[in-house]
Design a protein around this motif. Sequence first.
Motif, PDB file in Angstrom:
ATOM      1  N   ALA A 372       0.698  -2.909  37.857  1.00 52.13           N
ATOM      2  CA  ALA A 372      -0.486  -2.796  36.999  1.00 52.13           C
ATOM      3  C   ALA A 372      -1.449  -1.745  37.537  1.00 52.13           C
ATOM      4  CB  ALA A 372      -1.177  -4.152  36.886  1.00 52.13           C
ATOM      5  N   MET A 373      -1.617  -1.690  38.860  1.00 51.27           N
ATOM      6  CA  MET A 373      -2.492  -0.675  39.456  1.00 51.27           C
ATOM      7  C   MET A 373      -1.948   0.721  39.204  1.00 51.27           C
ATOM      8  SD  MET A 373      -3.190  -2.684  43.067  1.00 51.27           S
ATOM      9  CE  MET A 373      -3.894  -1.261  43.871  1.00 51.27           C
ATOM     10  N   LEU A 378      -2.154   5.898  36.349  1.00 55.65           N
ATOM     11  CA  LEU A 378      -1.386   6.917  35.647  1.00 55.65           C
ATOM     12  C   LEU A 378      -1.920   7.134  34.232  1.00 55.65           C
ATOM     13  CD1 LEU A 378       0.957   8.856  35.964  1.00 55.65           C
ATOM     14  CD2 LEU A 378       2.508   7.040  35.192  1.00 55.65           C
ATOM     15  N   LYS A 379      -2.317   6.061  33.590  1.00 58.82           N
ATOM     16  CA  LYS A 379      -2.881   6.181  32.238  1.00 58.82           C
ATOM     17  C   LYS A 379      -4.178   6.983  32.267  1.00 58.82           C
ATOM     18  CE  LYS A 379      -4.372   3.334  28.323  1.00 58.82           C
ATOM     19  NZ  LYS A 379      -4.561   1.940  27.815  1.00 58.82           N
ATOM     20  N   ALA A 409      -7.382   9.358  41.481  1.00 56.44           N
ATOM     21  CA  ALA A 409      -6.115   8.653  41.262  1.00 56.44           C
ATOM     22  C   ALA A 409      -5.027   9.262  42.136  1.00 56.44           C
ATOM     23  CB  ALA A 409      -5.724   8.721  39.784  1.00 56.44           C
ATOM     24  N   PRO A 410      -5.106   9.090  43.462  1.00 63.37           N
ATOM     25  CA  PRO A 410      -4.142   9.759  44.355  1.00 63.37           C
ATOM     26  C   PRO A 410      -2.722   9.247  44.193  1.00 63.37           C
ATOM     27  CG  PRO A 410      -5.550   8.235  45.577  1.00 63.37           C
ATOM     28  CD  PRO A 410      -6.109   8.315  44.209  1.00 63.37           C
ATOM     29  N   ALA A 411      -2.552   7.925  43.959  1.00 60.51           N
ATOM     30  CA  ALA A 411      -1.193   7.386  43.829  1.00 60.51           C
ATOM     31  C   ALA A 411      -0.519   7.926  42.573  1.00 60.51           C
ATOM     32  CB  ALA A 411      -1.242   5.862  43.804  1.00 60.51           C
ATOM     33  N   ARG A 442      10.112   0.441  44.906  1.00 56.55           N
ATOM     34  CA  ARG A 442       9.424   0.007  46.126  1.00 56.55           C
ATOM     35  C   ARG A 442       8.170  -0.808  45.855  1.00 56.55           C
ATOM     36  NH1 ARG A 442       9.991   5.427  49.960  1.00 56.55           N
ATOM     37  NH2 ARG A 442      12.280   5.404  50.053  1.00 56.55           N
ATOM     38  N   GLU A 443       7.788  -0.960  44.623  1.00 59.13           N
ATOM     39  CA  GLU A 443       6.591  -1.741  44.309  1.00 59.13           C
ATOM     40  C   GLU A 443       6.821  -3.217  44.622  1.00 59.13           C
ATOM     41  OE1 GLU A 443       4.603   0.963  40.734  1.00 59.13           O
ATOM     42  OE2 GLU A 443       5.993  -0.663  40.246  1.00 59.13           O
TER      43      GLU A 443
END
Length: 591
Positions: A372-373, A378-379, A409-411, A442-443
């Motif tokens: 969700a994060m 990304l959105k 939003a680095p990830a 990997r999440e």
Amino acid sequence: MFLRHTKRKKDGKEHRYWSIVENRRIGGGRVVQRPLLYLGEINDSQELAWRKSIAILEEGALQPRTLSLFPEDRCEGLLPDASIVRLRLNELRLCRPRQWGGCWLALSLWRELELDRFWGGRLSPSRKGTRWDRVLLLLATYRLLAPGSEWRLHREWFERSAMADLLGEDLGLAEIHKLYRCHDRLLEHKQALFDHLVGRWRDLFNISFDVLLYDLTSTYFEADPPFAESDKRRHGYSRDHRSDCVQVVIALVVTPEGLPLAYEVLPGNTADNTTLRDFLARIERQYGKARRIWLMDRGIPTEAVLAEMRGADPPVQYLVGTPKGRLTRLEKDLLSQPWQDARPGVRVKLLPQDGQLYVFAHSVNRVAKERAMRRRQLKWLWARLKQLSMMALSREELLMKLGAARAHAPAAWRLVVIAVAPEGVTFTYHLDRNRLRRARRREGRYLLRTNLTEDDPAKLWNLYLLLVRVEEAFKNLKGDLAIRPIFHQDQARIEAHIFIAFLAYCLHATLARRLHALAPGLSPRSVIEKFAAMQMIDVHVPTTDGRELLLTRYTEPDAELRLLLDKLKLALPAQSPPKITTAQIAPQPLP
């Protein structure tokens, strides 16, 4: 003592029979009433005389004597008597409301840890009679209840608290220079305090030290470098996201119950993986060689230190997080291993390799949270890139806005391929689906490693979850106890400030442990707030002969707080005895 009556009906009439009774506190904090004298049926004036007769300590008198108190307008028919005091009830005043309950609770915790005895033998009074152990108690209580600067303690908080009443001190205890000078007397006793706490944790809560949690945090300063070469304030990796500020690093060791054992203040540019070796040696000196388990996050141990821990005699056991990047090397070996259930929603794979046991864990709840994060970031990033592509910007403005989007939003940025034209203000972007697939795999997955021989996945997973206790300790230090901002400039006083915050956390952790056993579901902060509702006030009642009756009273606890006191097995002290001032002698006119 007080009057109590019982009602009886006789020949159709109601009669009241009176007795003098007193409250007696017995085991378990309960109070019973014990009859002292049976008075029988008395009239209203006799009842009033009995009710108003109380023991009062006159100012300047060595022994209390019994005085009879009567309202000014109810003294008709009374014979003149030196023991009769006439009160002006219409002039009654309530003065100086101040916080009592939280201060009393902090003092009780301080005595429970026997810190009064510990510091009383180490901080001897000054030549002018300053009780440094009480100044330290004041500083630690202030940090626990309402953390702030020493200047605020001196100017505001001390007068709004009941610390002077509880300690039998005056405003001189909170004199600003005493508060600062007390800092200079503390650091030399740090190791002795650690040894003392070990004994108290063992006696109070039967704590063993087979499992220790180790982690680091940082606290920053809004100050202007450069500083002296010996100053520990340095720029470094900031866990508070304030890389623009200098900082110090705090390394902390706690038990799985959250009870602190030791800490150290390190320079702000200290790398996490250079701190563990010294702490291993320190704990070994303090507690001796034993098979104890160290729980750490992935950035703390180096391969060399882990090898030393495995080769020690006896081996130092560990369970430590491992960077997810190592999954690439272990993926093929892990594929052949079966899943095992560690707990509902958590599955693990165990892979022995290179003298260690790798634990690959998959958490369903963590997958949902991280996914969700990632989707939210990304959105947002995708919408922002679309906005920027339609804006009329200069090249410099475009690069700055792209940099701001990356910081926000680095990830998500790592999952998008963005190409800015070598010239002009255009750019292209598209989703890197290979990176997205790798991120999805990997999440919610963790890679741990240990040299424990334990093969029960549930035990290994539950051990690793204990690391939240040390993270909770840092959260309390920075939140409830507000370790920053630190206003001191001298290096020794900066470390003494952290030392006082550590002492306050010891009180906080002691209360948390008692609540865990006796009142689960309550946090230390919520209990402190409940106790803070108990205030102390001064009741002033003038008399007709120029004197004044003074009653210093704390307010009665409500039903919820009485239940909490009973659960925690705490008994409130007796109210202080009333006082009456000496009579004022009117000046005689000159002849």
